[in-house]
Design a protein around this motif. Sequence first.
Motif, PDB file in Angstrom:
ATOM      1  N   SER A 160       0.833  -1.205   0.000  1.00 31.32           N
ATOM      2  CA  SER A 160       0.000   0.000   0.000  1.00 31.32           C
ATOM      3  C   SER A 160       0.866   1.253   0.000  1.00 31.32           C
ATOM      4  O   SER A 160       0.382   2.354  -0.281  1.00 31.32           O
ATOM      5  N   GLN A 161       2.158   1.080   0.304  1.00 30.72           N
ATOM      6  CA  GLN A 161       3.079   2.215   0.401  1.00 30.72           C
ATOM      7  C   GLN A 161       4.120   2.224  -0.714  1.00 30.72           C
ATOM      8  O   GLN A 161       4.673   3.270  -1.044  1.00 30.72           O
ATOM      9  N   TRP A 162       4.399   1.054  -1.264  1.00 35.66           N
ATOM     10  CA  TRP A 162       5.430   0.951  -2.310  1.00 35.66           C
ATOM     11  C   TRP A 162       5.109  -0.218  -3.230  1.00 35.66           C
ATOM     12  O   TRP A 162       4.706  -1.296  -2.775  1.00 35.66           O
ATOM     13  N   LYS A 163       5.258   0.021  -4.536  1.00 36.61           N
ATOM     14  CA  LYS A 163       5.108  -1.026  -5.544  1.00 36.61           C
ATOM     15  C   LYS A 163       6.285  -0.927  -6.504  1.00 36.61           C
ATOM     16  O   LYS A 163       6.832   0.169  -6.719  1.00 36.61           O
ATOM     17  N   PRO A 164       6.687  -2.027  -7.126  1.00 37.64           N
ATOM     18  CA  PRO A 164       7.783  -1.964  -8.097  1.00 37.64           C
ATOM     19  C   PRO A 164       7.475  -1.006  -9.242  1.00 37.64           C
ATOM     20  O   PRO A 164       6.322  -0.932  -9.703  1.00 37.64           O
ATOM     21  N   ALA A 165       8.488  -0.280  -9.680  1.00 29.13           N
ATOM     22  CA  ALA A 165       8.303   0.611 -10.827  1.00 29.13           C
ATOM     23  C   ALA A 165       7.920  -0.181 -12.074  1.00 29.13           C
ATOM     24  O   ALA A 165       7.207   0.314 -12.946  1.00 29.13           O
ATOM     25  N   ASN A 166       8.384  -1.423 -12.136  1.00 27.77           N
ATOM     26  CA  ASN A 166       8.072  -2.313 -13.255  1.00 27.77           C
ATOM     27  C   ASN A 166       6.696  -2.936 -13.036  1.00 27.77           C
ATOM     28  O   ASN A 166       6.541  -3.927 -12.331  1.00 27.77           O
ATOM     29  N   ARG A 167       5.662  -2.350 -13.654  1.00 28.92           N
ATOM     30  CA  ARG A 167       4.287  -2.798 -13.432  1.00 28.92           C
ATOM     31  C   ARG A 167       4.049  -4.231 -13.907  1.00 28.92           C
ATOM     32  O   ARG A 167       3.149  -4.917 -13.401  1.00 28.92           O
ATOM     33  N   SER A 168       4.841  -4.703 -14.868  1.00 32.76           N
ATOM     34  CA  SER A 168       4.646  -6.064 -15.366  1.00 32.76           C
ATOM     35  C   SER A 168       4.991  -7.108 -14.305  1.00 32.76           C
ATOM     36  O   SER A 168       4.657  -8.287 -14.466  1.00 32.76           O
ATOM     37  N   PHE A 169       5.632  -6.675 -13.223  1.00 35.21           N
ATOM     38  CA  PHE A 169       5.975  -7.604 -12.140  1.00 35.21           C
ATOM     39  C   PHE A 169       4.963  -7.553 -10.999  1.00 35.21           C
ATOM     40  O   PHE A 169       5.081  -8.295 -10.040  1.00 35.21           O
ATOM     41  N   TRP A 170       3.967  -6.702 -11.123  1.00 35.91           N
ATOM     42  CA  TRP A 170       3.018  -6.528 -10.018  1.00 35.91           C
ATOM     43  C   TRP A 170       2.279  -7.813  -9.649  1.00 35.91           C
ATOM     44  O   TRP A 170       2.074  -8.104  -8.471  1.00 35.91           O
ATOM     45  N   CYS A 171       1.848  -8.576 -10.654  1.00 42.71           N
ATOM     46  CA  CYS A 171       1.119  -9.817 -10.361  1.00 42.71           C
ATOM     47  C   CYS A 171       1.980 -10.764  -9.533  1.00 42.71           C
ATOM     48  O   CYS A 171       1.547 -11.293  -8.506  1.00 42.71           O
ATOM     49  N   GLU A 172       3.194 -10.978  -9.991  1.00 42.32           N
ATOM     50  CA  GLU A 172       4.081 -11.900  -9.276  1.00 42.32           C
ATOM     51  C   GLU A 172       4.464 -11.340  -7.909  1.00 42.32           C
ATOM     52  O   GLU A 172       4.590 -12.077  -6.932  1.00 42.32           O
ATOM     53  N   TYR A 173       4.655 -10.021  -7.856  1.00 43.98           N
ATOM     54  CA  TYR A 173       5.009  -9.390  -6.581  1.00 43.98           C
ATOM     55  C   TYR A 173       3.903  -9.613  -5.551  1.00 43.98           C
ATOM     56  O   TYR A 173       4.172 -10.031  -4.407  1.00 43.98           O
ATOM     57  N   ALA A 174       2.662  -9.366  -5.943  1.00 47.31           N
ATOM     58  CA  ALA A 174       1.534  -9.560  -5.025  1.00 47.31           C
ATOM     59  C   ALA A 174       1.387 -11.024  -4.643  1.00 47.31           C
ATOM     60  O   ALA A 174       1.157 -11.365  -3.476  1.00 47.31           O
ATOM     61  N   GLN A 175       1.520 -11.916  -5.629  1.00 50.48           N
ATOM     62  CA  GLN A 175       1.431 -13.352  -5.370  1.00 50.48           C
ATOM     63  C   GLN A 175       2.499 -13.771  -4.361  1.00 50.48           C
ATOM     64  O   GLN A 175       2.225 -14.501  -3.397  1.00 50.48           O
TER      65      GLN A 175
END
Length: 209
Positions: A160-175
């Motif tokens: 909620s405070q930081w997400k990777p700049a590379n949005r294509s990694f968001w799914c794997e990051y959240a998983q």
Amino acid sequence: MTAALAVALALGVAGCVPIEEPEPPPPSGGGNAAEMLAQLTVASAGSMKGYSRDRFPHWRDTGKNCDVRDTVLQRDGKDIKLSGCNVVGGRWESVYDSRALTDPSEVDIDHMVPLANAWRSGADEWDDAKRGEFANDLDRPQLIAVSRSSNRSKGDQDPSQWKPANRSFWCEYAQNWVTVKHHWRLTVTSAEKAALTDMLEGCTWASKP
């Protein structure tokens, strides 16, 4: 009667049924991300009182002058160059910011769920031995080689405070975040859960068993 037909009839008489093929393995980290997220306990972030990185002993030795950091560098890199078991060269792609790196000193090993975040979400109640298991966990997607700058930018912040700049990694990051918290039975804040839910919504595999 052919042998194949005889076998088929015999199986039918015996009441046997063909063995079903196993389902293909789920994405890295395993399991149903949305379902695992729903199972996490929502709670306010705990106090940082008593926290120290020393309460999470890392990196563990894995050989002469080598440790878990070397293990992750070798696992996540390509064209790895070793001196003994120390990683002294190679190529890494930082999935947080899509940077290509060739100098191991520019690569950090990030804890997917930061140690301080873990402390605030339940690890403060563990003993140091269990915290050491968490900090050196190579079985879950808890350790990842990324650029030093992206790791420092992330700090101990949750999604909620930081997400990777590379949005294509968001799914794997959240998983991966959910997988780690679920395995270690750590809590999430309401804002953290909302951010993870949002990140997983666009993932085609996130709600599949």
